[in-house]
Motif scaffolding. Structure first.
Motif, PDB file in Angstrom:
ATOM      1  N   MET A   1     -35.025  48.478 -26.291  1.00 24.47           N
ATOM      2  CA  MET A   1     -33.583  48.336 -26.071  1.00 24.47           C
ATOM      3  C   MET A   1     -33.181  46.887 -25.790  1.00 24.47           C
ATOM      4  O   MET A   1     -32.142  46.422 -26.198  1.00 24.47           O
ATOM      5  CB  MET A   1     -33.169  49.224 -24.907  1.00 24.47           C
ATOM      6  CG  MET A   1     -31.687  49.495 -24.834  1.00 24.47           C
ATOM      7  SD  MET A   1     -31.339  50.798 -23.645  1.00 24.47           S
ATOM      8  CE  MET A   1     -29.829  51.433 -24.297  1.00 24.47           C
ATOM      9  N   ILE A   2     -34.038  46.189 -25.019  1.00 28.26           N
ATOM     10  CA  ILE A   2     -33.770  44.786 -24.765  1.00 28.26           C
ATOM     11  C   ILE A   2     -34.951  43.944 -25.244  1.00 28.26           C
ATOM     12  O   ILE A   2     -35.311  42.940 -24.662  1.00 28.26           O
ATOM     13  CB  ILE A   2     -33.497  44.528 -23.269  1.00 28.26           C
ATOM     14  CG1 ILE A   2     -34.596  45.158 -22.407  1.00 28.26           C
ATOM     15  CG2 ILE A   2     -32.160  45.041 -22.864  1.00 28.26           C
ATOM     16  CD1 ILE A   2     -34.436  44.865 -20.933  1.00 28.26           C
ATOM     17  N   ALA A   3     -35.512  44.363 -26.368  1.00 29.04           N
ATOM     18  CA  ALA A   3     -36.724  43.719 -26.865  1.00 29.04           C
ATOM     19  C   ALA A   3     -36.497  42.270 -27.258  1.00 29.04           C
ATOM     20  O   ALA A   3     -37.433  41.477 -27.255  1.00 29.04           O
ATOM     21  CB  ALA A   3     -37.248  44.493 -28.074  1.00 29.04           C
ATOM     22  N   GLY A   4     -35.261  41.894 -27.573  1.00 30.44           N
ATOM     23  CA  GLY A   4     -35.008  40.530 -28.010  1.00 30.44           C
ATOM     24  C   GLY A   4     -35.288  39.492 -26.959  1.00 30.44           C
ATOM     25  O   GLY A   4     -35.376  38.313 -27.268  1.00 30.44           O
ATOM     26  N   SER A   5     -35.425  39.879 -25.691  1.00 28.68           N
ATOM     27  CA  SER A   5     -35.649  38.902 -24.636  1.00 28.68           C
ATOM     28  C   SER A   5     -36.929  39.161 -23.876  1.00 28.68           C
ATOM     29  O   SER A   5     -37.101  38.682 -22.769  1.00 28.68           O
ATOM     30  CB  SER A   5     -34.464  38.916 -23.657  1.00 28.68           C
ATOM     31  OG  SER A   5     -34.361  40.165 -23.033  1.00 28.68           O
ATOM     32  N   PHE A  26     -39.085  35.540 -19.535  1.00 21.48           N
ATOM     33  CA  PHE A  26     -38.002  34.587 -19.770  1.00 21.48           C
ATOM     34  C   PHE A  26     -38.484  33.351 -20.529  1.00 21.48           C
ATOM     35  O   PHE A  26     -37.678  32.494 -20.870  1.00 21.48           O
ATOM     36  CB  PHE A  26     -37.383  34.162 -18.436  1.00 21.48           C
ATOM     37  CG  PHE A  26     -36.692  35.281 -17.703  1.00 21.48           C
ATOM     38  CD1 PHE A  26     -35.314  35.435 -17.767  1.00 21.48           C
ATOM     39  CD2 PHE A  26     -37.425  36.194 -16.958  1.00 21.48           C
ATOM     40  CE1 PHE A  26     -34.674  36.473 -17.104  1.00 21.48           C
ATOM     41  CE2 PHE A  26     -36.799  37.233 -16.290  1.00 21.48           C
ATOM     42  CZ  PHE A  26     -35.421  37.376 -16.368  1.00 21.48           C
ATOM     43  N   ASP A  27     -39.771  33.282 -20.749  1.00 22.67           N
ATOM     44  CA  ASP A  27     -40.357  32.163 -21.493  1.00 22.67           C
ATOM     45  C   ASP A  27     -40.418  32.535 -22.969  1.00 22.67           C
ATOM     46  O   ASP A  27     -41.455  32.927 -23.499  1.00 22.67           O
ATOM     47  CB  ASP A  27     -41.741  31.837 -20.947  1.00 22.67           C
ATOM     48  CG  ASP A  27     -42.311  30.561 -21.534  1.00 22.67           C
ATOM     49  OD1 ASP A  27     -41.528  29.776 -22.113  1.00 22.67           O
ATOM     50  OD2 ASP A  27     -43.540  30.355 -21.420  1.00 22.67           O
ATOM     51  N   LEU A  28     -39.268  32.412 -23.640  1.00 21.28           N
ATOM     52  CA  LEU A  28     -39.152  32.884 -25.011  1.00 21.28           C
ATOM     53  C   LEU A  28     -39.777  31.891 -25.991  1.00 21.28           C
ATOM     54  O   LEU A  28     -39.662  30.669 -25.819  1.00 21.28           O
ATOM     55  CB  LEU A  28     -37.678  33.093 -25.366  1.00 21.28           C
ATOM     56  CG  LEU A  28     -36.890  34.009 -24.418  1.00 21.28           C
ATOM     57  CD1 LEU A  28     -35.465  34.153 -24.913  1.00 21.28           C
ATOM     58  CD2 LEU A  28     -37.552  35.362 -24.287  1.00 21.28           C
ATOM     59  N   LYS A  37     -34.147  30.463 -28.132  1.00 21.39           N
ATOM     60  CA  LYS A  37     -32.991  31.356 -28.123  1.00 21.39           C
ATOM     61  C   LYS A  37     -31.887  30.893 -27.175  1.00 21.39           C
ATOM     62  O   LYS A  37     -30.702  30.913 -27.553  1.00 21.39           O
ATOM     63  CB  LYS A  37     -33.442  32.776 -27.760  1.00 21.39           C
ATOM     64  CG  LYS A  37     -32.325  33.812 -27.822  1.00 21.39           C
ATOM     65  CD  LYS A  37     -32.865  35.202 -27.563  1.00 21.39           C
ATOM     66  CE  LYS A  37     -31.780  36.263 -27.665  1.00 21.39           C
ATOM     67  NZ  LYS A  37     -32.309  37.625 -27.460  1.00 21.39           N
ATOM     68  N   PRO A  38     -32.196  30.464 -25.933  1.00 22.00           N
ATOM     69  CA  PRO A  38     -31.113  29.968 -25.067  1.00 22.00           C
ATOM     70  C   PRO A  38     -30.356  28.791 -25.667  1.00 22.00           C
ATOM     71  O   PRO A  38     -29.141  28.682 -25.480  1.00 22.00           O
ATOM     72  CB  PRO A  38     -31.858  29.566 -23.787  1.00 22.00           C
ATOM     73  CG  PRO A  38     -33.070  30.421 -23.761  1.00 22.00           C
ATOM     74  CD  PRO A  38     -33.473  30.556 -25.200  1.00 22.00           C
ATOM     75  N   MET A  39     -31.042  27.892 -26.377  1.00 20.58           N
ATOM     76  CA  MET A  39     -30.355  26.775 -27.033  1.00 20.58           C
ATOM     77  C   MET A  39     -29.363  27.280 -28.069  1.00 20.58           C
ATOM     78  O   MET A  39     -28.223  26.791 -28.158  1.00 20.58           O
ATOM     79  CB  MET A  39     -31.366  25.847 -27.710  1.00 20.58           C
ATOM     80  CG  MET A  39     -32.328  25.158 -26.781  1.00 20.58           C
ATOM     81  SD  MET A  39     -33.498  24.140 -27.716  1.00 20.58           S
ATOM     82  CE  MET A  39     -34.608  23.606 -26.423  1.00 20.58           C
TER      83      MET A  39
END
Length: 267
Positions: A1-5, A26-28, A37-39
């Motif tokens: 469900m929240i696999a993208g992160s 959180f270390d993507l 991803k955060p960028m």
């Protein structure tokens, strides 16, 4: 469900082990090159904010439509309820564009945490929050030096009105430490910690529910626990809607208060 992160926790569940959410999630990995991803989310938020505000103002009319009304409502709240009330009527107008942009920028990046497929609040990464707080630090110290001069600003920010004598030996270092050094740290830490903790809870309950329902031994207790985990996931998602808004508001409010204190005539 929240696999993208997710990282390690999703791997554990796929392997049939209980999820173990933590900072590693959180270390993507980079999307391409050194771009993470955060960028991408930060850049996307700037584009979205520009596009929406441009659409709100492009056909401005005396009788506003719904989109224009929504934009004017948010702008008015920031202009009057945050900027003017905390900076003062003499100086507040020049800071409204920054505060309005800041509020929308933090709000959009916070709400990414609840958007399907994106599902990652940008400021759950400490570096993003501290970078934004650094801009506020440069701004309020810069306008304070502009208003009072360098030495005058140090005196203004470190010596409270009415303090004299030996008390200055204690008060001046504390005021310098609090107003100059600690403010950007606490400003960023408040935003980062709330986004980090909220997203970590969502990871815990989403993957915990998935593990209990689909990977653990089928038993009434595990099924009940899995269902309740998903109930908690949706409940916390609703709570996060409020928390994410409040963090954008508080970040903008404190920025305005710091600017107001820097341009004030007395400490």
């Amino acid at each position: 469900m929240i696999a993208g992160s997710l990282g390690a926790s999703l791997t554990n569940v796929a392997a049939g082990s209980p999820p173990n959410p933590g900072p590693a999630d959180f270390d993507l990995p980079p999307i391409f090159g050194d771009v993470t991803k955060p960028m991408v989310l930060l850049t996307l938020s700037a584009v979205l904010i520009f596009a929406v505000t441009f659409a709100m103002a492009r056909r401005a009319a005396v009788v506003p439509g719904r989109l224009q009304f929504a934009g004017e409502f948010v702008y008015g709240a920031v202009r009057n309820g945050i900027a003017r009330d905390n900076i003062g009527s003499e100086h507040f107008l020049r800071f409204v564009p920054y505060l309005f942009s800041l509020f929308l920028f933090v709000l959009v990046n916070n709400y990414y945490g609840l958007v399907p497929f994106l599902q990652f609040p940008s400021f759950s990464r400490a570096g993003m929050a501290y970078g934004l707080a650094a801009l506020t630090w440069l701004l309020y110290n810069g306008v304070g030096i502009w208003k009072h001069g360098f030495l005058g600003y140090l005196k203004h920010t470190c010596i409270p009105n009415g303090v004299r004598g030996v008390m200055l030996v204690v008060i001046v270092p504390l005021e310098f430490f609090s107003n100059i050094l600690v403010r950007p740290v606490t400003l960023a830490l408040r935003l980062f910690a709330n986004m980090f903790a909220g997203h970590l809870l969502l990871i815990l309950f989403a993957l915990g529910g998935e593990y209990l329902l689909f990977h653990a031994e089928a038993s009434p207790l595990n099924i009940f626990g899995g269902v309740m985990s998903f109930v908690m996931f949706f409940g916390i998602s609703v709570l996060e809607l409020l928390v994410m808004f409040l963090q954008a508001y508080v970040f903008t409010l404190l920025t305005a208060m710091y600017i107001g204190g820097a341009v004030a005539d007395e400490h």
